[in-house]
Write a protein that holds these residues in place. Structure first.
Motif, mmCIF file in Angstrom:
data_model
loop_
_atom_site.group_PDB
_atom_site.id
_atom_site.type_symbol
_atom_site.label_atom_id
_atom_site.label_comp_id
_atom_site.label_asym_id
_atom_site.label_seq_id
_atom_site.Cartn_x
_atom_site.Cartn_y
_atom_site.Cartn_z
ATOM 1 N N GLU A 59 0.829 -1.201 0.000
ATOM 2 C CA GLU A 59 0.000 0.000 0.000
ATOM 3 C C GLU A 59 0.867 1.256 0.000
ATOM 4 O O GLU A 59 0.591 2.216 -0.714
ATOM 5 C CB GLU A 59 -0.900 -0.022 1.231
ATOM 6 N N LEU A 60 1.937 1.246 0.793
ATOM 7 C CA LEU A 60 2.860 2.367 0.840
ATOM 8 C C LEU A 60 3.498 2.594 -0.524
ATOM 9 O O LEU A 60 3.600 3.728 -0.995
ATOM 10 C CB LEU A 60 3.932 2.121 1.903
ATOM 11 N N GLU A 61 3.896 1.528 -1.183
ATOM 12 C CA GLU A 61 4.487 1.640 -2.516
ATOM 13 C C GLU A 61 3.465 2.180 -3.515
ATOM 14 O O GLU A 61 3.794 3.018 -4.359
ATOM 15 C CB GLU A 61 5.035 0.291 -2.982
ATOM 16 N N ASP A 62 2.213 1.745 -3.396
ATOM 17 C CA ASP A 62 1.149 2.279 -4.265
ATOM 18 C C ASP A 62 1.002 3.780 -4.067
ATOM 19 O O ASP A 62 0.880 4.533 -5.029
ATOM 20 C CB ASP A 62 -0.193 1.594 -3.971
ATOM 21 N N PHE A 63 1.010 4.214 -2.794
ATOM 22 C CA PHE A 63 0.881 5.639 -2.519
ATOM 23 C C PHE A 63 2.093 6.418 -3.026
ATOM 24 O O PHE A 63 1.947 7.543 -3.492
ATOM 25 C CB PHE A 63 0.672 5.889 -1.022
ATOM 26 N N ARG A 64 3.276 5.832 -2.950
ATOM 27 C CA ARG A 64 4.465 6.517 -3.483
ATOM 28 C C ARG A 64 4.343 6.702 -4.996
ATOM 29 O O ARG A 64 4.677 7.758 -5.533
ATOM 30 C CB ARG A 64 5.725 5.724 -3.142
ATOM 31 N N LYS A 65 3.849 5.673 -5.678
ATOM 32 C CA LYS A 65 3.648 5.784 -7.126
ATOM 33 C C LYS A 65 2.580 6.823 -7.446
ATOM 34 O O LYS A 65 2.732 7.618 -8.378
ATOM 35 C CB LYS A 65 3.252 4.423 -7.708
ATOM 36 N N LEU A 66 1.504 6.829 -6.660
ATOM 37 C CA LEU A 66 0.434 7.802 -6.869
ATOM 38 C C LEU A 66 0.933 9.219 -6.609
ATOM 39 O O LEU A 66 0.571 10.156 -7.323
ATOM 40 C CB LEU A 66 -0.759 7.486 -5.971
ATOM 41 N N GLN A 67 1.788 9.369 -5.606
ATOM 42 C CA GLN A 67 2.356 10.679 -5.306
ATOM 43 C C GLN A 67 3.162 11.197 -6.499
ATOM 44 O O GLN A 67 3.014 12.345 -6.904
ATOM 45 C CB GLN A 67 3.245 10.602 -4.066
ATOM 46 N N GLU A 68 3.998 10.346 -7.064
ATOM 47 C CA GLU A 68 4.793 10.740 -8.226
ATOM 48 C C GLU A 68 3.902 11.104 -9.405
ATOM 49 O O GLU A 68 4.125 12.114 -10.079
ATOM 50 C CB GLU A 68 5.745 9.609 -8.624
ATOM 51 N N LYS A 69 2.880 10.287 -9.623
ATOM 52 C CA LYS A 69 1.969 10.536 -10.735
ATOM 53 C C LYS A 69 1.189 11.836 -10.537
ATOM 54 O O LYS A 69 1.035 12.621 -11.463
ATOM 55 C CB LYS A 69 1.010 9.354 -10.888
ATOM 56 N N LEU A 70 0.734 12.065 -9.316
ATOM 57 C CA LEU A 70 -0.011 13.284 -9.025
ATOM 58 C C LEU A 70 0.890 14.502 -9.156
ATOM 59 O O LEU A 70 0.484 15.526 -9.719
ATOM 60 C CB LEU A 70 -0.628 13.223 -7.626
ATOM 61 N N GLN A 71 2.127 14.410 -8.673
ATOM 62 C CA GLN A 71 3.057 15.528 -8.793
ATOM 63 C C GLN A 71 3.306 15.863 -10.260
ATOM 64 O O GLN A 71 3.298 17.031 -10.646
ATOM 65 C CB GLN A 71 4.375 15.193 -8.080
#
Length: 176
Positions: free
Chosen positions: A34-46
């Motif tokens: 889940e943490l890795e998913d959020f890190r990927k989402l953070q990069e994508k959102l940025q």
């Protein structure tokens, strides 16, 4: 905790891959995924915000409670007011597009309203900053649901008044 320099919020005094991996090692496999998913989402959102030229107005941080979007200063509301500024509605439209993407469809969104420490004046329809902060968060949620047809089951709103003053008026985050 003290020997690694880990602060109460789970962040460290000095960023370090070694400390981060030690922190991550205490998580379950599911939590790590889940943490890795959020890190990927953070990069994508940025990247999304940079493409839309919103990166100066919206800050994205990964925190223990989820992915946090912080909207700077008074881009959302005029001082002492809870009506969403027209310019900000365009930002909400852009963010709603992102929230509809497959990676975010299952994530809940909590909208938190904040105010400064300036007491609400007699010109306001709100008696206190408590009511103002809740009205701000509620108006954002209502706009997302009623105007942009977002799923109401995904949203919640809360207000923090002047007791949690921030350099921003609004915060939304995607819950884990």
């Amino acid at each position: 905790q003290g020997s690694l320099g880990i602060l109460e919020s789970g962040t460290t005094i000095e960023p370090s891959d070694y400390i981060s991996s030690a922190l991550d090692s205490n998580l379950t496999t599911r939590q790590l995924e889940e943490l890795e998913d959020f890190r990927k989402l953070q990069e994508k959102l940025q990247q999304f915000l940079e493409e839309k030229d919103l990166d100066a107005d919206v800050l994205v941080n990964l925190e223990t409670r989820g992915l946090v979007l912080r909207f700077q200063d008074n881009i959302l509301f005029h001082s002492g007011m809870a009506d969403i500024r027209e310019e900000f509605k365009e930002i909400l439209i852009v963010i709603s597009e992102f929230l509809r993407e497959p990676e975010f469809e299952s994530k809940n969104v909590r909208v938190e309203g904040h105010t400064d420490t300036v007491p609400v004046g007699s010109h306001s329809k709100y008696e206190t900053n408590w009511e103002l902060s809740v009205a701000r968060a509620s108006n954002v949620v209502r706009y997302l649901i009623e105007e942009l047809q977002m799923d109401p089951l995904r949203f919640s709103a809360s207000g923090y008044s002047e007791y949690h003053p921030k350099n921003y008026d609004f915060k939304a985050f995607l819950d884990r």
